[in-house]
Design an enzyme around this catalytic site. Structure first.
Site, PDB file in Angstrom:
ATOM      1  CD  GLU A 267     -44.760  -8.286  64.718  1.00  0.00           C
ATOM      2  OE1 GLU A 267     -45.049  -7.276  64.061  1.00  0.00           O
ATOM      3  OE2 GLU A 267     -44.830  -9.440  64.252  1.00  0.00           O
ATOM      4  CE  LYS A 324     -42.760  -5.037  59.646  1.00  0.00           C
ATOM      5  NZ  LYS A 324     -43.992  -5.841  59.752  1.00  0.00           N
ATOM      6  CB  CYS A 378     -43.368  -9.179  61.050  1.00  0.00           C
ATOM      7  SG  CYS A 378     -44.746 -10.140  60.349  1.00  0.00           S
TER       8      CYS A 378
END
Length: 501
Positions: A267, A324, A378
């Site tokens: 990430e 995301k 994440c």
């Protein structure tokens, strides 16, 4: 009459908190699942000794607060990255997080205390209400199911039940084994009363072992994946003096021979925004030498900013983009962000206003000959409903994360445990690249087949296992578990009410 009733209320509440803290030793990295089960058993006599429903609710709250305070102690770590700005928030964050999540348990304990009903009946009702409370915890206010009791089983054959009933069903089965044993401990003929719940526990163990033994064997696939771990500490990650070093590490690891079929960076691995990252992307393409690369990067779209995953194909072209969608409250955004910004309160990973914007939702990325991947950035891997919400069946799960935020104690290990759970639930392998670790290749049975240790810079080449057939849970999700729990709640409620008259 339980002897616990003779204890002062203050001591009972202290004992409840202590039991909760002991129960958290079932979570990674400790993995002492027996401690968690024992705590669940022993809290029942304390619950049954409550003279009022309010006191039962307090028992549940203290128990859960002790549990979450220990299990989520890693939550203070993000506030130490920029200590001058955020360290003062750390104790408040832990207290409010543990105490807030404990409210779900407090409601379940309070609702389950019915005077006149049998101890066993109340323990069974507690199984149902607490299972419903944990399901709500995973969904309400964006949800936060971290440290669910099901996580204690990830290294045992019990974890394979995730493929049938998912994490909330496994929560319920765990309570169903533990709580009746606790209720039997306070009955007059204790040994006789223990016979049924212990028999049920034995049957569950036998059935679970049998199911785990017939799970399909994992088959290796034809593709090799290079998982890159630069090990950039969060306080240095964006420092101009260190960022080029971390980027150079990833370039070096990507250029190494022999060539894999896919290279995965973690990430926010590129120290530039996507719109101005062409020199970085060109360097990555040169280092990859004709190998496709997946990487994490931030990007802007007008006034909005996104935490994104980019797929560069063999020619270095951007062939896939994912934003995301499940953002971390107070991490990537702050509710009422512009207003909070006036008081100097921002998301830990953002520097202005509302912070990051959410992407449109779960999606699939086409990786050509390797198949389709479900991207997870994440803590999106914490939410089983997000994985189940994908618009189609993936061939593998792909998580990129920056667990440097979680410190080096329990957070990264618990995050990995939840990633393993998602693999079991779906019957899919997972590629996991974490900035500071733990990076891993996870097979469809949740076993780590290759990994990089926490705090180590390097890379690992791992064979991507073949996907298995869709599991029962991947087909049905949480709805049947919810329906069954609501039906049982109504059934037990009316039975208790009838027996109490």
């Amino acid at each position: 009459m339980t002897p616990v009733r003779g204890w002062p209320l203050s001591f009972r509440l202290f004992a409840s908190a202590a039991l909760g803290a002991i129960g958290a030793f079932g979570q990674a990295p400790h993995g002492h699942w027996g401690a968690a089960v024992l705590a669940l058993i022993l809290i029942v006599p304390v619950f049954l000794a409550s003279e009022t429903r309010a006191r039962a609710g307090w028992v549940g709250w203290y128990f859960a607060t002790g549990y979450f305070a220990h299990a989520l102690s890693w939550i203070i770590e993000p506030f130490q990255v920029d200590a001058e700005r955020h360290a003062w928030m750390a104790p408040f964050a832990l207290v409010f997080m543990a105490g807030g999540l404990a409210l779900f348990w407090a409601v379940a304990f309070r609702l389950s205390r019915h005077f006149g009903a049998t101890a066993m009946g109340q323990s069974i009702f507690l199984v149902v209400t607490l299972s419903l409370a944990e399901l709500a915890r995973g969904y309400v206010l964006t949800g936060f199911p971290w440290a669910g009791v099901a996580q204690i089983w990830v290294d045992t054959p019990m974890a394979q039940l995730l493929s049938l009933v998912g994490p909330y069903g496994l929560n319920a089965l765990t309570y169903a084994v533990a709580f009746p044993i606790g209720a039997a401990l306070v009955q007059e003929r204790r040994l006789q009363a223990l016979a049924r719940p212990l028999s049920f526990a034995a049957v569950m163990v036998v059935l679970t072992m049998g199911y785990a033994s017939i799970r399909p064997r994992v088959q290796d696939g034809p593709h090799t994946v290079r998982i890159v771990q630069p090990n950039a500490p969060q306080h240095q990650k964006w420092d101009p003096a260190y960022a080029p070093l971390f980027f150079a590490r990833q370039i070096e690891y990507s250029a190494a021979l022999p060539r894999p079929d896919l290279i995965v960076w973690p990430e926010t691995a590129v120290p530039a925004w996507l719109g101005s990252a062409q020199p970085y992307l060109a360097s990555i393409t040169d280092a990859a030498q004709g190998t496709a690369v997946v990487l994490g990067i931030q990007r802007g779209d007008g006034p909005r900013i996104f935490n994104s995953m980019v797929y560069l194909d063999e020619a270095g072209r951007q062939s896939g983009l994912y934003d995301k969608h499940h953002l971390a409250p107070f991490g990537e955004y702050v509710p009422l962000g512009d207003l909070m910004g006036r008081f100097g309160i921002y998301g830990l990973a953002a520097t202005a206003g509302h912070g990051f914007s959410a992407g449109p939702g779960p999606d699939l990325l086409d990786f050509g000959k390797m198949g389709k991947a479900l991207p997870l950035i994440c803590y999106e891997a914490v939410f089983p409903q997000g994985v189940n919400g994908a618009p189609g069946r993936a061939d593998f799960l792909l998580q990129i994360t920056n667990d440097a935020w979680f410190g080096t104690r329990s957070g990264p290990f618990q995050h990995l445990a939840q990633a393993r759970m998602r693999a079991i639930e779906q019957g899919l392998p997972m590629i996991r690249s974490a900035n500071t670790g733990i990076s891993a290749m996870i097979d469809p049975l949740g076993q780590v087949t290759a990994s990089l240790a926490l705090g180590k810079a390097g890379y690992v080449d791992a064979i991507l296992p073949q996907p298995q057939q869709p599991t029962v849970y991947s087909r049905i999700g949480d709805s049947p578990v919810l329906a069954a729990l609501l039906f049982l709640a109504a059934l037990v409620w009316f039975s208790i009410r009838r027996l109490s008259k």
